[in-house]
Design a protein around this motif. Structure first.
Motif, PDB file in Angstrom:
ATOM      1  N   TYR A 214     -16.625  -3.868  11.022  1.00 19.75           N
ATOM      2  CA  TYR A 214     -15.476  -3.336  10.272  1.00 19.75           C
ATOM      3  C   TYR A 214     -14.226  -3.921  10.892  1.00 19.75           C
ATOM      4  N   ASP A 246     -10.300   1.323  17.842  1.00 16.41           N
ATOM      5  CA  ASP A 246     -11.564   1.620  17.170  1.00 16.41           C
ATOM      6  C   ASP A 246     -12.113   0.274  16.718  1.00 16.41           C
ATOM      7  N   ASP A 257     -19.979   1.261  16.733  1.00 12.66           N
ATOM      8  CA  ASP A 257     -18.689   1.798  16.267  1.00 12.66           C
ATOM      9  C   ASP A 257     -18.115   2.614  17.425  1.00 12.66           C
ATOM     10  N   THR A 259     -14.642   4.031  19.685  1.00 14.69           N
ATOM     11  CA  THR A 259     -13.200   4.262  19.802  1.00 14.69           C
ATOM     12  C   THR A 259     -12.878   4.767  21.203  1.00 14.69           C
ATOM     13  N   GLU A 383     -17.058  11.484  16.913  1.00 11.60           N
ATOM     14  CA  GLU A 383     -15.718  10.919  17.043  1.00 11.60           C
ATOM     15  C   GLU A 383     -14.595  11.922  16.766  1.00 11.60           C
ATOM     16  N   GLU A 422     -14.911   7.898  20.405  1.00 14.75           N
ATOM     17  CA  GLU A 422     -16.079   7.757  19.515  1.00 14.75           C
ATOM     18  C   GLU A 422     -17.233   7.054  20.210  1.00 14.75           C
TER      19      GLU A 422
HETATM   20 MN    MN Z   1     -14.855   3.941  14.503  1.00 14.19          MN
END
Ligand code: MN
Ligand code: GLY
Ligand code: MN
Length: 445
Positions: A214, A246, A257, A259, A383, A422
């Motif tokens: 992402y 993030d 993923d 953060t 998160e 996260e």
């Molecule tokens: Mn994230």
């Protein structure tokens, strides 16, 4: 692939075959057909977007850059890979399949996309074809994806349960992310701009928009309050007080993923609040257990975060009152997390069963992405966050909840934007495995 990984991969394929057998039976189909997908072009332009492979394709094959290829699986037979290697001097031609995984497939190399047709099953009506409409291409009218619901329901539901191979891939993705995060923190501490931090991240992760799962969120100061901040100022602010990042990484199609939030001043109140959120987040990660309703973790997180808001004198009301009246939602306006795997936001977060139905979100929590009860093999993010978002705080005033908030304290914290921590956490038969903490604990380079 190491011997261990080849074994894990072989077992993973066996699991996928078993799932596909049942899914096809449910839908009344004889073959599973999965186009890898094709390039997407910008409107009225010949520029393509970064290619994103069909997740159903990369579930079977550790290949993420092979547009125009197809996977065909017929129960009882070896899966077939129809692999497009075009004669093309404009683009990099995908390398011929290699690695220990190839022994599990019948591989047909084609040079033109249309030649796939010679290898696809004869009767398209007997195929469950999973993909996007444009995978059909003009020539493949008969092989236009039909995405049968019973097949998708079954496969998507079970995709929540990661095989040991998939967990291994997510550990590797975590190594990528941790490398990037470490470099990003160093860049922040040396005064880099958001753009500079982003470049440091990509350099260390050795990934960019083509591979990252992402778009990186790299936010200094007030920008941390924009949940999906992706602007990246080119100039460093005069004073960098806080840094919210993030950012993830991918490995063979699997995502992480992650953060983290940092304060420039290690002795200040914002650092103390980060520490409090971090400690609460670890408690939430420990709630990831077989049999726990993920909605429970989300609702408990509201209480834990409201407790922090009270401790830091940001609110004047008890945590349960803050949650009940929606005050906590103004500071924590997103879900506690989601499933993750082949997609950063994995499919079937609301699936009630492998044959359809959905589990509703709790009232007043529209942004929760996962409402299932946790079971071993699920990987979820945890998160929690606390943000200082004008729009949401103003709305509290309009609802008559202004007196619940200590506005002087809000003004003190606003220049720091927000906090989010996260991690990616595996549900097991026993204690959860925190892939992210495990990753940070190891000295990856
Ligand atoms: Mn994230
Ligand atoms: N990076 C997007 C998310 O945390 O869900
Ligand atoms: Mn996430």
């Amino acid at each position: 692939m190491s011997a261990d990984l080849s074994r894990l991969y072989a077992e993973h394929l066996a699991t996928l075959r078993a799932r596909a057998d049942i899914a096809l039976e449910r839908g009344g189909f004889a073959h599973l057909v999965v186009p890898s997908g094709t390039a997407h072009y910008q409107v009225f332009d010949d520029r393509d977007y970064p290619y994103a492979v069909n997740p159903h394709f990369k579930a079977w094959l550790p290949i993420t850059q092979a547009p125009g290829s197809w996977l065909v699986y017929t129960p009882g037979e070896r899966p077939q890979l129809i692999f497009l290697q075009p004669h093309d001097y404009w683009h990099v031609v995908p390398e011929a399949p290699s690695g220990e995984w190839v022994e599990h497939f019948d591989i047909r190399i084609i040079r033109n996309a249309e030649d796939a047709k010679q290898h696809l099953p004869r009767n398209a009506a007997r195929c469950a074809i999973l993909g996007e409409a444009q995978s059909a291409l003009g020539q493949y009218g008969a092989f236009a994806p039909n995405n049968p619901q019973p097949v998708l329901d079954y496969l998507h539901y079970h995709r929540a349960f990661k095989t040991p191979y998939e967990i291994a891939m997510m550990r590797e993705a975590t190594r990528v992310g941790v490398r990037g995060h470490r470099a990003a923190e160093r860049a922040f501490r040396s005064g880099a701009s958001e753009f500079g931090i982003h470049l440091a991240y990509c350099q260390a992760a050795r990934q960019d928009a083509n591979d990252l799962p992402y778009n990186n969120i790299i936010a200094l100061n007030e920008h941390g309050a924009v949940l999906h901040y992706t602007d990246r100022d080119r100039m460093a602010p005069r004073q960098a007080r806080s840094f919210l990042i993030d950012a993830g990484g991918s490995h063979r199609g699997y995502a992480c993923d992650i953060t983290r939030t940092y304060a420039a001043d290690p002795g200040g109140e914002f650092q103390a609040m980060i520490d409090a959120v971090d400690a609460a987040q670890l408690g939430m990660c420990a709630q990831v257990r077989a049999g726990t309703d993920y909605k429970r973790i989300h609702l408990d997180a509201h209480l834990a975060l409201a407790r922090i808001l009270l401790d830091f004198e940001l609110i004047h009301v008890a945590p349960d009152v803050a949650v009940e009246t929606g005050v906590s939602s103004a500071f924590f306006p997103h879900g506690i997390g989601h499933g993750i795997g082949l997609q950063v936001h994995d499919v079937a977060g609301f699936a009630a069963s492998d044959s359809g139905g959905s589990i509703a979100k709790p009232d007043g929590h529209p942004y929760l992405r996962l409402t299932r009860v946790l079971e071993p093999g699920m990987v979820v993010t945890i998160e929690p966050g606390i943000y200082f978002i004008d729009m949401l705080l103003e709305a509290l005033k309009n609802k008559g909840l202004g007196p619940s908030v200590n506005w002087d304290r809000v003004a003190q914290f606003k220049p720091y934007g927000g906090i989010r921590i996260e991690d990616d956490v595996v549900c097991t038969e026993g204690d959860a495995v925190n892939l992210t903490r495990e990753g940070f604990a190891v000295g990856f380079t």
